[in-house]
Design a protein around this motif. Structure first.
Motif, mmCIF file in Angstrom:
data_model
loop_
_atom_site.group_PDB
_atom_site.id
_atom_site.type_symbol
_atom_site.label_atom_id
_atom_site.label_comp_id
_atom_site.label_asym_id
_atom_site.label_seq_id
_atom_site.Cartn_x
_atom_site.Cartn_y
_atom_site.Cartn_z
ATOM 1 N N LYS A 1 -7.330 10.562 -6.801
ATOM 2 C CA LYS A 1 -7.820 9.190 -6.776
ATOM 3 C C LYS A 1 -8.321 8.790 -5.383
ATOM 4 O O LYS A 1 -9.084 7.834 -5.243
ATOM 5 C CB LYS A 1 -6.714 8.232 -7.220
ATOM 6 C CG LYS A 1 -6.362 8.349 -8.693
ATOM 7 C CD LYS A 1 -5.275 7.351 -9.064
ATOM 8 C CE LYS A 1 -4.910 7.456 -10.533
ATOM 9 N NZ LYS A 1 -3.833 6.512 -10.909
ATOM 10 N N ARG B 1 0.842 -1.193 0.000
ATOM 11 C CA ARG B 1 0.000 0.000 0.000
ATOM 12 C C ARG B 1 0.881 1.249 0.000
ATOM 13 O O ARG B 1 2.089 1.175 0.224
ATOM 14 C CB ARG B 1 -0.929 -0.002 1.216
ATOM 15 C CG ARG B 1 -2.105 -0.956 1.033
ATOM 16 C CD ARG B 1 -3.072 -0.932 2.173
ATOM 17 N NE ARG B 1 -4.260 -1.720 1.835
ATOM 18 C CZ ARG B 1 -5.083 -2.262 2.724
ATOM 19 N NH1 ARG B 1 -4.871 -2.083 4.022
ATOM 20 N NH2 ARG B 1 -6.122 -2.968 2.323
ATOM 21 N N ASP C 1 -4.586 1.986 -1.495
ATOM 22 C CA ASP C 1 -4.011 0.978 -2.384
ATOM 23 C C ASP C 1 -3.477 1.630 -3.653
ATOM 24 O O ASP C 1 -3.809 2.771 -3.973
ATOM 25 C CB ASP C 1 -5.064 -0.074 -2.748
ATOM 26 C CG ASP C 1 -5.481 -0.917 -1.552
ATOM 27 O OD1 ASP C 1 -4.586 -1.476 -0.889
ATOM 28 O OD2 ASP C 1 -6.693 -1.016 -1.273
ATOM 29 N N ILE C 2 -2.677 0.871 -4.375
ATOM 30 C CA ILE C 2 -2.104 1.343 -5.626
ATOM 31 C C ILE C 2 -2.017 0.179 -6.601
ATOM 32 O O ILE C 2 -1.829 -0.977 -6.191
ATOM 33 C CB ILE C 2 -0.701 1.966 -5.399
ATOM 34 C CG1 ILE C 2 -0.190 2.648 -6.674
ATOM 35 C CG2 ILE C 2 0.283 0.928 -4.896
ATOM 36 C CD1 ILE C 2 1.096 3.436 -6.471
ATOM 37 N N GLU C 3 -2.168 0.477 -7.880
ATOM 38 C CA GLU C 3 -1.987 -0.551 -8.901
ATOM 39 C C GLU C 3 -0.506 -0.674 -9.224
ATOM 40 O O GLU C 3 0.213 0.322 -9.280
ATOM 41 C CB GLU C 3 -2.764 -0.179 -10.172
ATOM 42 C CG GLU C 3 -4.271 -0.104 -9.951
ATOM 43 C CD GLU C 3 -5.003 0.375 -11.203
ATOM 44 O OE1 GLU C 3 -4.310 0.773 -12.169
ATOM 45 O OE2 GLU C 3 -6.233 0.343 -11.203
ATOM 46 N N GLU C 4 -0.062 -1.901 -9.430
ATOM 47 C CA GLU C 4 1.371 -2.112 -9.651
ATOM 48 C C GLU C 4 1.879 -1.367 -10.878
ATOM 49 O O GLU C 4 3.031 -0.911 -10.910
ATOM 50 C CB GLU C 4 1.684 -3.600 -9.766
ATOM 51 C CG GLU C 4 0.994 -4.307 -10.915
ATOM 52 C CD GLU C 4 1.360 -5.786 -10.950
ATOM 53 O OE1 GLU C 4 2.410 -6.110 -11.539
ATOM 54 O OE2 GLU C 4 0.617 -6.598 -10.384
ATOM 55 N N GLU C 5 1.028 -1.194 -11.903
ATOM 56 C CA GLU C 5 1.458 -0.467 -13.096
ATOM 57 C C GLU C 5 1.802 0.977 -12.771
ATOM 58 O O GLU C 5 2.712 1.565 -13.355
ATOM 59 C CB GLU C 5 0.372 -0.512 -14.175
ATOM 60 C CG GLU C 5 0.065 -1.900 -14.724
ATOM 61 C CD GLU C 5 -0.896 -2.682 -13.839
ATOM 62 O OE1 GLU C 5 -1.380 -2.100 -12.834
ATOM 63 O OE2 GLU C 5 -1.148 -3.857 -14.136
ATOM 64 N N THR C 6 1.068 1.554 -11.821
ATOM 65 C CA THR C 6 1.293 2.947 -11.451
ATOM 66 C C THR C 6 2.641 3.140 -10.774
ATOM 67 O O THR C 6 3.305 4.169 -10.955
ATOM 68 C CB THR C 6 0.168 3.439 -10.530
ATOM 69 O OG1 THR C 6 -1.094 3.248 -11.169
ATOM 70 C CG2 THR C 6 0.328 4.907 -10.181
ATOM 71 N N GLY D 1 1.535 -7.874 -6.424
ATOM 72 C CA GLY D 1 1.366 -8.345 -7.790
ATOM 73 C C GLY D 1 2.664 -8.896 -8.342
ATOM 74 O O GLY D 1 3.224 -9.869 -7.825
#
Length: 208
Positions: free
Chosen positions: A190, A33, A169-174, A117
């Motif tokens: 966001k 996170r 949370d965060i997306e791994e791509e970001t 991820g």
């Protein structure tokens, strides 16, 4: 009323205003996170910072600042390192004489620690150099940091109670995107409409 004067008035009353209290801190910190700094958090390192937690336990936490690029090449800090065209970021105020890295190499790099991820932290540095020399790693697969951010047992929890950080949370791509200081605003957006007021504050209202 001039908008700058209004912002300064809000800033002066921030400790008593509900709009500066972080209501989503029921989201617990954990590995994978991020921490988003509240608008007025001071310091060259943490002001308007976004930090990825790569380790979290009752013993403390470790993370890397994602949005503060530094004007250095790897060979500036690692003489003799293979030629590799990549950016370096300021990871935090701890151990700033050392290089750390997160990556998407997984089991290809022995000793890596899983974060989120397909994201990993660290690993065998000699193997990393060999793979870079062999052209097996693309710059988009890895991100380097000077130093790291660290918290002792209970320290981060105290800062969360003080509303210093928004946990989300965060997306791994970001994580692996080309982020910069101004990216803090994108992360705040966001986080939800409640934090819209954060976007409009200068880093130091008293200077405007």
């Amino acid at each position: 009323m001039d908008s700058r004067i209004f912002l300064i008035l809000l800033y002066s009353m921030k400790d008593n205003l509900d709009i500066f209290r972080i209501q989503t801190n029921n989201v617990e910190p954990k590995k994978g996170r991020i921490l988003i700094a509240e608008p007025f958090l001071p310091g060259n390192y943490f002001s308007r910072s976004v930090i990825l937690l790569v380790a979290y336990s009752n013993k403390g936490a470790v993370g890397f600042i994602l949005n503060k690029k530094v004007d250095l090449a790897l060979r500036d800090v690692l003489p003799g390192f293979p030629e590799f065209n990549t950016d370096i970021y300021l990871g935090g105020p701890v151990a700033t004489d050392s290089i750390y890295f997160i990556h998407k190499l997984g089991d290809k790099l022995p000793g890596s620690i899983h974060v989120l991820g397909n994201l990993y932290w660290g690993g065998d540095f000699d193997v990393l150099k060999q793979q870079i020399s062999g052209g097996l790693i693309h710059p988009s697969d890895i991100r380097f940091f000077v130093g790291y951010s660290g918290w002792d047992s209970g320290q981060l929890e105290r800062e969360l109670k003080e509303d210093s950080w928004l946990v989300t949370d965060i997306e791994e791509e970001t994580v692996m995107r080309d982020l910069h200081q101004e990216s803090w605003v994108d992360f705040v957006k966001k986080a939800g409409n409640r934090y819209t007021v954060w976007e409009n504050f200068p880093e130091n209202p008293a200077m405007n």
